[in-house]
Design a protein around this motif. Structure first.
Motif, PDB file in Angstrom:
ATOM      1  N   THR A  12       0.939  -1.094  -0.027  1.00  0.00           N
ATOM      2  CA  THR A  12       0.025   0.026   0.011  1.00  0.00           C
ATOM      3  C   THR A  12       0.975   1.135   0.034  1.00  0.00           C
ATOM      4  OG1 THR A  12      -1.731  -1.208   1.329  1.00  0.00           O
ATOM      5  CG2 THR A  12      -1.904   1.384   1.326  1.00  0.00           C
ATOM      6  N   ALA A  13       1.955   1.166   0.564  1.00  0.00           N
ATOM      7  CA  ALA A  13       3.083   2.284   0.785  1.00  0.00           C
ATOM      8  C   ALA A  13       3.475   2.737  -0.506  1.00  0.00           C
ATOM      9  CB  ALA A  13       3.781   2.184   1.909  1.00  0.00           C
ATOM     10  N   ALA A  16       1.482   4.068  -3.395  1.00  0.00           N
ATOM     11  CA  ALA A  16       0.870   5.437  -2.916  1.00  0.00           C
ATOM     12  C   ALA A  16       0.804   6.412  -3.892  1.00  0.00           C
ATOM     13  CB  ALA A  16       1.466   6.015  -1.735  1.00  0.00           C
ATOM     14  N   ASN A  21       4.170  11.711   0.690  1.00  0.00           N
ATOM     15  CA  ASN A  21       3.762  10.362   1.379  1.00  0.00           C
ATOM     16  C   ASN A  21       4.910  10.367   2.600  1.00  0.00           C
ATOM     17  OD1 ASN A  21       1.636   9.449  -0.530  1.00  0.00           O
ATOM     18  ND2 ASN A  21       3.257   9.637  -2.019  1.00  0.00           N
ATOM     19  N   GLN A 267      -0.064  11.834   2.958  1.00  0.00           N
ATOM     20  CA  GLN A 267      -0.709  10.443   3.437  1.00  0.00           C
ATOM     21  C   GLN A 267       0.238   9.957   4.218  1.00  0.00           C
ATOM     22  OE1 GLN A 267      -3.889   9.101   2.381  1.00  0.00           O
ATOM     23  NE2 GLN A 267      -4.100  11.261   1.613  1.00  0.00           N
ATOM     24  N   TYR A 269       1.564   6.447   6.147  1.00  0.00           N
ATOM     25  CA  TYR A 269       1.549   4.972   6.144  1.00  0.00           C
ATOM     26  C   TYR A 269       2.311   4.516   7.218  1.00  0.00           C
ATOM     27  CZ  TYR A 269      -0.458   6.010   1.482  1.00  0.00           C
ATOM     28  OH  TYR A 269      -0.926   6.403   0.250  1.00  0.00           O
TER      29      TYR A 269
END
Length: 690
Positions: A12-13, A16, A21, A267, A269
């Motif tokens: 998921t990271a 991104a 991020n 975002q 993570y």
């Protein structure tokens, strides 16, 4: 494809969306795999490799990540990624744009700084508080560069320490002259690389689509502003606030802490699956670090579920009993020596454990102390080598004259400037073919009592006083010998410099230059000086046996440097490799002896964290200067999370040499290994009082 090897969190990271991020990657959670996965993802999205910048805190880390990319996409693609430390990447850019960049190590610049500082006199100021020493003031200035963005140095000193306010104008003038000299001779230090790169980035589009930053928690204000100046469309920052341990070097934990505030679209993570340590080890680490304030919520999960050994507390009556006990435990251990690490907070701890291991014939290697490249004999040899590559390098000249009796940094600088004047800008011409019509090549010092500048230069001396030294006739006529403060020893040193550089003029290969320097009469001064100092006993006499052994060790180091020079064909490339890459080179085999800072990013099956006594770890002396109990606790967290299978914590109750009693570190209490008592309560009161 690297993405197929990632767990759900890492995937998921790594995938991104473009933008800002932040990946919170705790110890052992696979941050390197995630970064490599991110690069693979970018390449799959048609981002060109040359449009990717990877910033790491060691060149070794960058090389390992690029190698992993190469295994998946080929060397041709991986080699186009701009990867390295902040300093290495800045150096490459500046070389590309500016041509010649004369990079200097801090110890070399300290020598130049000292030559400026020594011209100042502080006694005329009616103030009981002594000024900073030259080396310490250099470190203060370096810290200022890393942490301050807008305030002038003089103003910064005024607001930083009241007792030094009376010297602020002198300090600022020393710094101004130092910077002017650097500019004149084209010297840059590691801070300058970033400052110049920041200017370059603010004025040019560097063409990167995304910048990835590893160990983001260790960035300082200067590095932060450099990244801002690059204006990347996408930023991928990986770090862990619990492993921020470089506050002494200006690292600012608030940079990672304020990421979401600074970038509203950010975002965040979290990687929390630990693949390194067993449940008991990780449980201990989490229990202690939980005493620090949480910036981002996280809870580590352990993936290793097999039966595991609990961390052990080793208690000894006396300090050296501890070192002997741990050395014996390592000797009895079935773990491969390469998989054992002893981790220390203070260098004094390392000295004790290293001595006891060697006593038992247990091989060990040490990082975090004085390395091969930091040894005085190698520094001196490379100073001579530097003057072959760049004859304008005043700093190498000044530093070399530390081994000339009777000449300090200020006089050495006067000699260098005089030789340049005699050579009409060329130091070597001034040495070999001086303009003898210049009868007084020595600069007249400017006077300014307010800034501590006084004129103490006496009348010129006669070169005839050195006639019986048997020097080369071509050198005897050099006006440099008229300097009034030259002694017979220092004149001989200058003459040996003349002889050596005459031999080096036609040398083209690094190995030949290293060999000629190592056997020269000039380098013999270095060997004699260092071996004499190292053989000095407490009563002031010299142990001749130790002196000969010291000389032999110096010669062995020269041989090792010769071996390192063999693959290089160009003088400048070899020198740059020694300056830029030396911190990543290690030697030896066996048990690893590591400072906590040197252990960062590494892992071992069996780990001993030693000297866990209050005052030593946490180190309250360093805390009182620029640290904090939170920083010390993060250091403890980093140390214990290096262990994969077995963890041993140790402390001693007494030091018989210093006749000092100890109480256990508060981290041992916080880990639940001993019950909290009155001693613990007093420690907490100390923390709250600071």
């Amino acid at each position: 494809m690297p993405l197929s090897r990632l767990n759900t969190q890492q995937y998921t990271a790594a995938t991104a969306p473009y933008g800002h991020n932040l990946i919170i990657a705790s110890a052992g959670t696979g941050k390197t795999s995630t970064i490599v996965g991110r690069i693979g993802y970018l390449l799959s999205q048609n981002v060109k490799p040359e449009e990717i910048m990877l910033l790491t805190f060691t060149n070794k880390a960058a090389a390992e990540m690029v190698e992993r990319v190469a295994q998946l996409f080929g060397k041709e693609i991986a080699s186009k990624i701009d990867a390295g430390t902040f300093h290495a990447i800045s150096y490459r850019w500046l070389k590309r744009k500016e041509g010649k960049v004369v990079l200097k190590q801090p110890r070399e610049l300290k020598t130049l700084f000292r030559s400026v500082y020594e011209k100042r006199t502080f006694t005329h100021i009616d103030c009981a508080t002594p000024a900073y020493g030259a080396n310490y003031l250099y470190d203060v200035y370096s810290y200022y560069q890393n942490t301050e963005i807008t305030t002038h140095f003089e103003e910064w000193i005024l607001t930083r320490q009241d007792e030094h306010a009376v010297y602020a104008a002198i300090y600022a003038d020393v710094v101004d002259e130092f910077e002017a000299l650097k500019k004149e001779y084209g010297f840059v230090n590691f801070n300058d690389l970033l400052l110049l790169m920041r200017t370059l980035a603010s004025e040019n589009d560097l063409g990167y689509k995304e910048i990835l930053i590893d160990e983001y928690q260790d960035t300082n204000a200067l590095q932060g502003t450099l990244v801002e100046a690059m204006r990347p469309p996408s930023l991928f920052c990986v770090g862990d606030y619990d492993q921020s341990i470089y506050a002494f070097n200006g690292a600012d934990i608030s940079i990672i802490g304020s990421f979401s505030t600074k970038h509203p679209d950010a975002q965040v993570y979290t990687l929390n699956k630990n693949y390194r340590s067993t449940i008991p080890i990780l449980s201990l680490a989490n229990k202690v670090i939980a005493y620090n304030e949480r910036i981002y919520p996280k809870a580590l999960e352990v993936t290793r579920t097999q039966e595991a050994q609990s961390p052990a507390l080793l208690i000894y009556e006396e300090l050296f009993d501890q070192y002997h006990g741990i050395a014996r435990a390592i000797g009895d251990s079935s773990t491969n020596r390469e998989e054992i690490a002893v981790i220390f907070r203070n260098n004094a701890s390392a000295d004790g454990i290293e001595a006891t291991l060697r006593e038992l014939g247990i091989a060990c290697r040490r990082r975090g102390g004085v390395s091969f490249f930091d040894s005085k004999e190698i520094k001196a040899l490379l100073d001579i080598f530097t003057l072959i590559v760049n004859e304008s390098d005043m700093m190498a000249f000044i530093h070399l004259f530390d081994y000339a009796k009777g000449i300090g940094s200020a006089i050495a600088k006067e000699l260098f400037i005089a030789l340049q004047k005699l050579g009409h800008g060329s130091f070597l011409r001034g040495l070999y073919n001086p303009d003898t019509s210049i009868t007084n090549p020595f600069e007249k010092r400017r006077l300014n009592h307010q800034l501590g500048l006084f004129d103490d230069f006496t009348e010129l001396g006669s070169a005839g006083r050195f006639a019986k030294l048997g020097m080369d006739p071509n050198f005897m006529g050099n006006p440099i010998l008229k300097h009034a403060k030259l002694t017979k020893e220092s004149a001989t040193f200058l003459h040996d410099l003349f002889i050596l550089f005459r031999k080096l003029r036609e040398v083209k290969e690094p190995k030949e230059a290293v060999q000629k320097i190592a056997v020269s009469a000039l380098y013999a001064h270095v060997i004699e000086s260092l071996s004499h100092r190292r053989a000095m006993t407490e009563n002031g006499s010299v142990d001749e046996k130790i002196k000969e052994e010291s000389k032999e060790r110096i010669r062995r180091k020269c041989t090792l440097l010769f071996e390192l020079s063999r693959p290089y064909k160009e003088l400048e490339r070899f020198l740059n490799a020694m300056v830029l890459g030396s911190q990543d080179l290690t030697q030896g085999e066996g048990v690893h002896l590591l400072s906590i800072h040197a252990s960062k990013g590494l892992e071992y099956q069996e780990v001993y964290v030693i000297d866990l006594m209050d005052g030593r770890f946490p180190n309250r002396k360093l805390m009182s200067r620029s640290g904090s109990i939170e920083e010390e606790r993060r250091l403890f967290y980093v140390a214990v999370t290096r262990a994969k299978d077995r963890l041993f914590l140790s402390y001693a109750k007494y030091d018989k040499i210093k006749q000092t009693s100890f109480v256990p570190s508060q981290f041992i209490y916080e880990a639940g290994m001993i019950p909290k008592d009155e001693a613990y309560t007093k420690m907490i009161e100390k923390d709250e009082a600071q």
